[in-house]
Motif scaffolding. Structure first.
Motif, PDB file in Angstrom:
ATOM      1  N   THR A 122     -36.284  67.129  43.571  1.00 57.48           N
ATOM      2  CA  THR A 122     -37.468  66.487  42.991  1.00 57.48           C
ATOM      3  C   THR A 122     -37.816  65.258  43.825  1.00 57.48           C
ATOM      4  OG1 THR A 122     -36.113  65.203  41.439  1.00 57.48           O
ATOM      5  CG2 THR A 122     -36.979  67.303  40.641  1.00 57.48           C
ATOM      6  N   ARG A 125     -40.683  60.121  40.628  1.00 57.45           N
ATOM      7  CA  ARG A 125     -40.298  60.079  39.214  1.00 57.45           C
ATOM      8  C   ARG A 125     -41.041  61.093  38.351  1.00 57.45           C
ATOM      9  NH1 ARG A 125     -44.081  56.773  36.327  1.00 57.45           N
ATOM     10  NH2 ARG A 125     -45.497  55.979  37.896  1.00 57.45           N
ATOM     11  N   LEU A 128     -39.158  64.349  38.663  1.00 56.78           N
ATOM     12  CA  LEU A 128     -37.845  64.194  38.017  1.00 56.78           C
ATOM     13  C   LEU A 128     -37.988  64.262  36.495  1.00 56.78           C
ATOM     14  CD1 LEU A 128     -34.832  63.378  38.005  1.00 56.78           C
ATOM     15  CD2 LEU A 128     -35.559  61.007  38.114  1.00 56.78           C
ATOM     16  N   LYS A 129     -38.942  63.486  35.984  1.00 50.61           N
ATOM     17  CA  LYS A 129     -39.137  63.410  34.538  1.00 50.61           C
ATOM     18  C   LYS A 129     -39.486  64.789  33.969  1.00 50.61           C
ATOM     19  CE  LYS A 129     -41.987  60.835  31.246  1.00 50.61           C
ATOM     20  NZ  LYS A 129     -43.090  61.710  30.868  1.00 50.61           N
ATOM     21  N   SER A 145     -35.550  55.661  35.231  1.00 56.22           N
ATOM     22  CA  SER A 145     -35.521  55.010  36.531  1.00 56.22           C
ATOM     23  C   SER A 145     -34.935  55.960  37.569  1.00 56.22           C
ATOM     24  CB  SER A 145     -34.688  53.739  36.413  1.00 56.22           C
ATOM     25  OG  SER A 145     -34.262  53.362  37.682  1.00 56.22           O
ATOM     26  N   ILE A 146     -35.724  56.223  38.590  1.00 53.78           N
ATOM     27  CA  ILE A 146     -35.271  57.136  39.636  1.00 53.78           C
ATOM     28  C   ILE A 146     -34.088  56.542  40.384  1.00 53.78           C
ATOM     29  CG2 ILE A 146     -36.959  56.372  41.361  1.00 53.78           C
ATOM     30  CD1 ILE A 146     -37.171  59.431  42.026  1.00 53.78           C
ATOM     31  N   HIS A 150     -31.240  59.143  41.837  1.00 48.55           N
ATOM     32  CA  HIS A 150     -31.477  59.678  43.191  1.00 48.55           C
ATOM     33  C   HIS A 150     -30.162  59.876  43.943  1.00 48.55           C
ATOM     34  CE1 HIS A 150     -30.666  56.402  46.069  1.00 48.55           C
ATOM     35  NE2 HIS A 150     -30.795  55.654  45.000  1.00 48.55           N
ATOM     36  N   PRO A 163     -32.430  64.752  42.687  1.00 44.59           N
ATOM     37  CA  PRO A 163     -33.574  63.840  42.690  1.00 44.59           C
ATOM     38  C   PRO A 163     -33.595  62.934  43.928  1.00 44.59           C
ATOM     39  CG  PRO A 163     -32.369  63.753  40.584  1.00 44.59           C
ATOM     40  CD  PRO A 163     -31.504  64.486  41.567  1.00 44.59           C
ATOM     41  N   TYR A 165     -36.288  59.893  46.035  1.00 39.85           N
ATOM     42  CA  TYR A 165     -37.515  59.102  45.967  1.00 39.85           C
ATOM     43  C   TYR A 165     -38.661  59.915  46.565  1.00 39.85           C
ATOM     44  CZ  TYR A 165     -34.905  54.852  44.852  1.00 39.85           C
ATOM     45  OH  TYR A 165     -34.131  53.918  44.232  1.00 39.85           O
ATOM     46  N   HIS A 166     -39.882  59.514  46.236  1.00 47.22           N
ATOM     47  CA  HIS A 166     -41.045  60.186  46.817  1.00 47.22           C
ATOM     48  C   HIS A 166     -41.248  59.694  48.257  1.00 47.22           C
ATOM     49  CE1 HIS A 166     -45.045  61.695  47.457  1.00 47.22           C
ATOM     50  NE2 HIS A 166     -44.940  62.386  46.346  1.00 47.22           N
TER      51      HIS A 166
END
Ligand code: URA
Length: 194
Positions: A122, A125, A128-129, A145-146, A150, A163, A165-166
């Motif tokens: 993912t 966030r 992920l969510k 909170s990512i 992560h 997971p 970060y983007h």
């Protein structure tokens, strides 16, 4: 028995008539792209301007960073499958609204069932969510909170998640880019373990 490619292209065709409220303002749907037989599915947030114009996921600046991250573990984008939780571009790249995500999610769910990836990465966030909500049968707190999740392998009931970060966040924040680079380095070992 239809093969995975045919089944995935049926989803792309159906998206053109989706009930997603974003459909009318978008140039075209961005269903996702890559290798239907891959072990790795990457899920981002929503198409941006370039993606909307080209109908392909992650082809703008964030996509270039994603390509580099994949290359750092000897992967090309053609070897994985890349998609988003939202299949249409939100106006001015705002966050997708819950009803927009809900309208597109059945398409993503079908993509997951067809591809049957070993690992779902993912990106950011929103992805992920939504995936936690889907797999864990509970609404994840908006404040999730990512930074907590992560770079960790999460085993769910419906799949395994990693997971990250983007990549767009990595473009603006050097420390986030470093975390992304470190997290991607863990992926080959994790895949071997699964
Ligand atoms: N950001 C995303 O989350 N997805 C894309 O396809 C492009 C940018």
């Amino acid at each position: 028995m239809q093969n995975k490619t045919i089944k995935l292209s049926k989803i792309s065709d159906e998206l053109i008539n989706s009930v997603c409220p974003l459909r009318l303002g978008a140039t075209q749907p961005v269903p996702g792209a890559g290798n239907p037989k891959t072990e790795i599915l990457l899920i981002g947030e929503a198409p941006g301007e370039q993606e909307d114009l080209l109908g392909q996921p992650f082809v703008g600046a964030a996509g270039k960073l994603l390509d580099k991250l994949l290359a750092s573990i000897n992967l090309k984008r053609e070897a994985v499958f890349i998609t988003n939780i939202e299949k249409f571009r939100p106006p001015k790249n705002r966050d997708p609204l819950p009803e927009e995500i809900a309208a597109c999610f059945p398409f993503l769910e079908r993509q997951i069932k067809i591809i049957q990836p070993k690992l779902i990465i993912t990106l950011g966030r929103h992805a992920l969510k939504k995936m936690f909500e889907w797999d864990k049968d509970k609404i994840i707190d908006k404040s999730i909170s990512i930074s907590e999740f992560h770079g960790k392998l999460i085993r769910g009931k419906k799949g395994c998640y990693f997971p990250c970060y983007h990549p767009a966040a990595g473009l603006y924040q050097p420390s986030t880019k470093i975390e992304l680079e470190k997290d991607f380095q863990k992926i080959p070992k994790i895949l071997n373990k699964l």
